[in-house]
Design a protein around this motif. Sequence first.
Motif, PDB file in Angstrom:
ATOM      1  N   HIS A   1      67.636  24.566  45.329  1.00 29.30           N
ATOM      2  CA  HIS A   1      68.669  24.183  44.370  1.00 29.30           C
ATOM      3  C   HIS A   1      68.189  23.141  43.352  1.00 29.30           C
ATOM      4  O   HIS A   1      68.707  23.086  42.247  1.00 29.30           O
ATOM      5  CB  HIS A   1      69.893  23.624  45.100  1.00 29.30           C
ATOM      6  CG  HIS A   1      70.599  24.650  45.933  1.00 29.30           C
ATOM      7  ND1 HIS A   1      71.412  25.632  45.399  1.00 29.30           N
ATOM      8  CD2 HIS A   1      70.599  24.858  47.276  1.00 29.30           C
ATOM      9  CE1 HIS A   1      71.894  26.383  46.363  1.00 29.30           C
ATOM     10  NE2 HIS A   1      71.405  25.949  47.514  1.00 29.30           N
ATOM     11  N   ASP A   2      67.222  22.308  43.749  1.00 30.14           N
ATOM     12  CA  ASP A   2      66.844  21.173  42.908  1.00 30.14           C
ATOM     13  C   ASP A   2      65.345  21.103  42.670  1.00 30.14           C
ATOM     14  O   ASP A   2      64.552  21.443  43.552  1.00 30.14           O
ATOM     15  CB  ASP A   2      67.299  19.852  43.560  1.00 30.14           C
ATOM     16  CG  ASP A   2      68.795  19.795  43.761  1.00 30.14           C
ATOM     17  OD1 ASP A   2      69.534  20.060  42.786  1.00 30.14           O
ATOM     18  OD2 ASP A   2      69.224  19.500  44.896  1.00 30.14           O
ATOM     19  N   PHE A   3      64.987  20.625  41.508  1.00 30.68           N
ATOM     20  CA  PHE A   3      63.586  20.388  41.166  1.00 30.68           C
ATOM     21  C   PHE A   3      62.971  19.440  42.190  1.00 30.68           C
ATOM     22  O   PHE A   3      63.558  18.418  42.549  1.00 30.68           O
ATOM     23  CB  PHE A   3      63.490  19.783  39.751  1.00 30.68           C
ATOM     24  CG  PHE A   3      62.091  19.390  39.378  1.00 30.68           C
ATOM     25  CD1 PHE A   3      61.187  20.342  38.933  1.00 30.68           C
ATOM     26  CD2 PHE A   3      61.669  18.073  39.502  1.00 30.68           C
ATOM     27  CE1 PHE A   3      59.889  19.988  38.599  1.00 30.68           C
ATOM     28  CE2 PHE A   3      60.380  17.710  39.176  1.00 30.68           C
ATOM     29  CZ  PHE A   3      59.484  18.668  38.721  1.00 30.68           C
TER      30      PHE A   3
ATOM     31  N   GLU B   1      62.486  19.659  45.394  1.00 31.10           N
ATOM     32  CA  GLU B   1      63.083  19.493  46.723  1.00 31.10           C
ATOM     33  C   GLU B   1      62.149  19.887  47.861  1.00 31.10           C
ATOM     34  O   GLU B   1      62.445  19.654  49.018  1.00 31.10           O
ATOM     35  CB  GLU B   1      64.416  20.235  46.837  1.00 31.10           C
ATOM     36  CG  GLU B   1      64.323  21.724  47.045  1.00 31.10           C
ATOM     37  CD  GLU B   1      65.676  22.350  47.272  1.00 31.10           C
ATOM     38  OE1 GLU B   1      65.918  22.831  48.394  1.00 31.10           O
ATOM     39  OE2 GLU B   1      66.487  22.376  46.339  1.00 31.10           O
TER      40      GLU B   1
END
Length: 186
Positions: free
Chosen positions: A111-113, A115
Amino acid sequence: MKILICGKGGCGKSTLTALLAQTMSREGYNVLVVDNDESNFGLHRQLGLELPEDFLNFFGGKKDLVERMKASFSTGEEVKFFDKRWEIADIPGEYVSKTDNISLMAVGKIHDFGEGCACPMGVLSKHLLKNIDVGSNDIVLVDTEAGIEHFGRGVEEGCDALLMVIDPSYESICLSEKISGLAETA
């Protein structure tokens, strides 16, 4: 029956998974689709469903799973996720999108850069598939990420069959040969 669907990126794994799910549902089977591709956000749309919450959140989320994995490396004991056998109906409702005879669960998504890797999703998938019992009217279809990472994590150990999707490219043929060799040793 539990079927793992694999192949290179863009060969049609998710499309074939969705088509098989719809066909098996029309034939009266109770179908569970396991979205095991952490970077593909389209399978749920092909099934006409909402993307469910990541199943790894049931176990505290990705950071907790990473910590449990690190602890298991230091003790030499395998991470334990389930204390009893599950059936498809035992999957908590917030982690499943459902219509008629088709249920969809997503093991986890990036979901996130920054992670980190998808290793916890692979480990959880392996344990889920080895732990879940299927009845004679149940089909589990596992849509995997591109390539062979799932073999490195042992995800296929809990499956009864492997369906390899190939396209008419040199890369796809080479990957199919590699997957065939890995499947023979599994």
